[in-house]
Every structure is written in C-alpha cells, then in structure tokens.
Design an enzyme around this catalytic site. Sequence first.
Site, PDB file in Angstrom:
ATOM      1  N   HIS A   1      55.051 -16.014  45.098  1.00 47.53           N
ATOM      2  CA  HIS A   1      54.406 -17.132  44.412  1.00 47.53           C
ATOM      3  C   HIS A   1      54.519 -18.407  45.227  1.00 47.53           C
ATOM      4  O   HIS A   1      55.544 -18.668  45.850  1.00 47.53           O
ATOM      5  CB  HIS A   1      55.062 -17.358  43.046  1.00 47.53           C
ATOM      6  CG  HIS A   1      54.220 -18.183  42.122  1.00 47.53           C
ATOM      7  ND1 HIS A   1      53.124 -17.668  41.459  1.00 47.53           N
ATOM      8  CD2 HIS A   1      54.294 -19.479  41.753  1.00 47.53           C
ATOM      9  CE1 HIS A   1      52.575 -18.618  40.715  1.00 47.53           C
ATOM     10  NE2 HIS A   1      53.262 -19.733  40.888  1.00 47.53           N
TER      11      HIS A   1
ATOM     12  N   ASP B   1      53.269 -19.878  29.115  1.00 43.37           N
ATOM     13  CA  ASP B   1      52.874 -20.530  30.364  1.00 43.37           C
ATOM     14  C   ASP B   1      51.358 -20.706  30.419  1.00 43.37           C
ATOM     15  O   ASP B   1      50.872 -21.746  30.882  1.00 43.37           O
ATOM     16  CB  ASP B   1      53.366 -19.748  31.595  1.00 43.37           C
ATOM     17  CG  ASP B   1      53.007 -20.484  32.875  1.00 43.37           C
ATOM     18  OD1 ASP B   1      53.355 -21.687  32.975  1.00 43.37           O
ATOM     19  OD2 ASP B   1      52.349 -19.903  33.752  1.00 43.37           O
TER      20      ASP B   1
ATOM     21  N   ARG C   1      49.167 -28.985  31.027  1.00 39.24           N
ATOM     22  CA  ARG C   1      49.736 -29.828  32.097  1.00 39.24           C
ATOM     23  C   ARG C   1      48.661 -30.223  33.096  1.00 39.24           C
ATOM     24  O   ARG C   1      48.646 -31.336  33.622  1.00 39.24           O
ATOM     25  CB  ARG C   1      50.855 -29.064  32.833  1.00 39.24           C
ATOM     26  CG  ARG C   1      52.158 -29.003  32.055  1.00 39.24           C
ATOM     27  CD  ARG C   1      53.136 -28.034  32.703  1.00 39.24           C
ATOM     28  NE  ARG C   1      53.450 -28.372  34.071  1.00 39.24           N
ATOM     29  CZ  ARG C   1      53.636 -27.458  35.039  1.00 39.24           C
ATOM     30  NH1 ARG C   1      53.539 -26.165  34.795  1.00 39.24           N
ATOM     31  NH2 ARG C   1      53.912 -27.842  36.254  1.00 39.24           N
TER      32      ARG C   1
ATOM     33  N   SER D   1      57.612 -22.707  34.633  1.00 33.50           N
ATOM     34  CA  SER D   1      56.273 -22.112  34.666  1.00 33.50           C
ATOM     35  C   SER D   1      56.253 -20.905  35.608  1.00 33.50           C
ATOM     36  O   SER D   1      55.805 -19.812  35.245  1.00 33.50           O
ATOM     37  CB  SER D   1      55.269 -23.168  35.135  1.00 33.50           C
ATOM     38  OG  SER D   1      54.075 -22.578  35.559  1.00 33.50           O
TER      39      SER D   1
ATOM     40  N   LYS E   1      56.511 -16.674  34.325  1.00 32.96           N
ATOM     41  CA  LYS E   1      55.441 -15.716  34.675  1.00 32.96           C
ATOM     42  C   LYS E   1      55.995 -14.567  35.483  1.00 32.96           C
ATOM     43  O   LYS E   1      55.775 -13.404  35.217  1.00 32.96           O
ATOM     44  CB  LYS E   1      54.426 -16.402  35.612  1.00 32.96           C
ATOM     45  CG  LYS E   1      53.259 -17.020  34.984  1.00 32.96           C
ATOM     46  CD  LYS E   1      52.158 -17.348  35.976  1.00 32.96           C
ATOM     47  CE  LYS E   1      52.478 -18.427  36.974  1.00 32.96           C
ATOM     48  NZ  LYS E   1      52.657 -19.765  36.424  1.00 32.96           N
TER      49      LYS E   1
HETATM   50  N1  URA Z   1      52.690 -22.706  40.130  1.00 33.62           N
HETATM   51  C1  URA Z   1      52.941 -22.365  38.831  1.00 33.62           C
HETATM   52  O1  URA Z   1      52.834 -21.218  38.460  1.00 33.62           O
HETATM   53  N2  URA Z   1      53.318 -23.318  37.992  1.00 33.62           N
HETATM   54  C2  URA Z   1      53.481 -24.586  38.349  1.00 33.62           C
HETATM   55  O2  URA Z   1      53.838 -25.377  37.525  1.00 33.62           O
HETATM   56  C3  URA Z   1      53.206 -24.944  39.689  1.00 33.62           C
HETATM   57  C4  URA Z   1      52.815 -23.975  40.567  1.00 33.62           C
END
Ligand code: URA
Length: 444
Positions: free
Chosen positions: A82, A161, A168, A183, A187
């Site tokens: 990620h 999320d 957001r 966040s 996930k």
């Molecule tokens: N990636 C995410 O999944 N969440 C965030 O808040 C920022 C980047």
Amino acid sequence: MIISEIIAKKRDGEKLIREEIDFILQGYLSGAIPDYQMSAFLMAIFIRGMDLEETENLTWSMMNSGKILDLGFIPGIKVDKHSTGGVGDKVSLILAPLVASCGVPVPMVSGRGLGHTGGTLDKLESIPGFRTSLSLSEFIDNLKKSGVSIMGQTEEISSADGKIYALRDVTGTVNSIPLITASILSKKLTSGTDALVFDVKCGNGAFMKSREDAQNLASNLIRISGKAGRKCMVLITDMNEPLGNSTGNSLEVIESVETLKGNGPEDLLEVTLSLGSCMLILGGVVSSLSDGKELLLKKIENREGLNKFRQMVSQQGGDPRIVEDYSLFPKTNYQKELKSEKDGYISFIDTKAIGLAAVELGAGRVKLDSTVDLDVGITIKKKVGDQVKKDEVLVRLLANDYDKCKKAEERIKNGFRITKKKVKKIKKVLFIMDEKGVKKFIFN
Ligand code: URA
C-alpha cells in the site's frame, strides 16, 4: 454517550477511550450519526491528533466494521502493498500482477483517489468493464485462480474506511497521521494478507511533507501491523515530482501496461522493483533484495507479469484487449500544452499543484457524489534535472471541458522552476524501515 460531547472532548485535545471511538464508528455506520457530525469529529482529530493507543483503537474499531478474511487455505505467504498516496503513483497496478507472477499471492484491498492523489480503484475502473466492487467469494476465487485480486472497501469488508475515506476526501481531513494509519491498516488487515509492504511517500506531492512526518507515519504502520501479527517493511520514497510521466486514470493504466512491457520510465521502475523485492522477501520467494529485483525483471522480460495483468483484467470483467489496443480508451476533446518560458534545468515541480490540476480536470472528486472523468489527465514531459529549451513542452493537459482545462492550467502555470545551473535527478527510494529501525536501501 452523547456524540457532541465526544467531538468536543477531542476538539479540546483530550484523549478518547475505545468505547467512545466505537460509539462514533458504529453510530456513523448505522446512519445514527450524520456526515456533518462525523466531519466535525474528523476535523477535531485532524487538528488535535491522536496518540498511538487512540490510533490503534481507531484502527481496530474500523477494522472490525466488516469481515476479516482468513486465507489460510490458500497456499503460500500472502503479501499486500500500500502507498500513502502520491501523484502519478500507479505502482500497485504493475506490482500486484508482477509479484503474483513470481508465485506470491497478492490479495489487495485498495482505495479511490484522495485529495490531490489518485487511487488504484479509479485507475482500474478506467479499463472498460473492470469491476473493483467484488463479493468476498469473487475476491477469493480470483486469488485462487490467478494469485491476484484487487477490490475496494464494500459493505462486507472495511465498510467504515469506505465511508470515512470518501468523507475525508471532501472535508480537508486527509493528511492526518492517525487518520491515514487507521485508514490504511483497517483495510489492509482485513484482506487475509500475511505480510505488508508500505510505500510512505514524502515530499511536496505527498501527504507527509517532511521526512520526520513520514518516519512517524511509518513507525505507526510498523507497530500496529506487528500488534496485528503481520510482518511488514516500509520504504520511504520521494514525492517531490510526479511518479512516471502521467497522472490521470486511463493514462496511468497505459503507463502501467507499458512498464509491464519493459518500456517503463526509470523512476517508476525503480520504485516498483524496490517495493516488489520487499514483497518477494516477505513472501519467502527470495532472500535478498537483489535476487528479488532480478526475478521481477525476468518476469517483465518474459512477459509473465503482463500476462498476469491480462488475466487479472479479464477475471474482474475488464476488456483485456486494452493491453494491445490503447484506442479502446475514450479520447478526450481538448489538449493544451504548457511550455517553458526560458532555457535551463528543471529544479522544482509543484507536485501537489499537478495533482490538484488533475482533480480540476475531473480525474478526482470535489464532492461526495462527484463523478470521475476516467480519461482526462496530464502527461509530464519534463522532470527535475531535465534540460529544457524555451518553448519546449513541460506538460500536456488532456481535457473534456474547456473551463476545467482553464482552471487546471491556472493551477500549474507557476508549478515549474527553471534554473541556469545543472540540477541532479531525484533518487526515488530514500530508505527502508522495519521493526528493527531505519536502513539504507541497497540492492546488493
Ligand atoms: N491511503 C489510504 O488508504 N488512506 C489514507 O488515508 C491515505 C492513503
């Protein structure tokens, strides 16, 4: 409990307990707490911050808002990756199939565009027919068949999320270390992955502008992943210019396909191979970063990564012919070039301005219900360190709406600095972090 009191408590800088965080999260998901109260709560966190314990509680609370997959019945160490978000960051599109082609299963739960940054799901959805809203059984079936599957937050998985991320995005509450930590991890910890590689972006186009903030975010990700029993590695990478040569959804798919064909830009390849090597180490397929790089390059050369991409596209309902025929992506109506006003070397690019210009064109969202124009975007013709002559093209805007194109142009027109002195190119991978600390990233 009374919601306005919890908001006021955070507004005044007090520490929240797990029950209060759970109360807000559950209330928001059930519809009892409206968007305006959740927005106020997010802004209070944005301004006042959260300590590690609160951030952890927020993560667990969000993670438990949906199912948590157990993929133990799928052989192999599963590894996901990620990024904390950047401009032109299309690495997941390349890396997921490429790493899967090396024998490491990649169950990926991704997000949409956020603020000025693009998102993997929007990019993939620019492929005609491609579905990112999968049922859990589809997600698992794909993974079993091909070793790779990419989905977004749904009602079933990471639903908190999904809702909070969208809010957001349009309420100015994106670049907060606790909110980003919760966040990402809420996930990533639901997807059934055994290990995680994080790309923490740092620079003028990232949410973390300074190395110190990037390192703080990285420490949070490492500590909470460890508590959740997942191995992880973090690369801190530079985001002081867009990654690769394009930003915008279908443009980035095309650049990703070109990279899998062996024609990728150097900086994009550097980040992809570096993150990919970490994934292969965590996946137990190689024991050194340099072996990882060699294997990934082989999979690009023999086209196994590209074939895996094609398979991933087909299994998620997309048209695999886009791999050979880019004309299957709709064309935009206008093009506008921005040119250099003098000779010299590019010394600075306002990367956030380029991201925001892409949002102005329609590539991202300005309101909760905005529709994204998947085919608009920006191609970047000059990067930091490049020599440029007067009237040479710096960027090309691809637009569908004349007024939006004008607004995007306004955003970028002062976005490049040009100096007489030679300027070095930007090295993208800055350093590597794991639970043992910070190290130099080197391939041997
Ligand atoms: N990636 C995410 O999944 N969440 C965030 O808040 C920022 C980047």
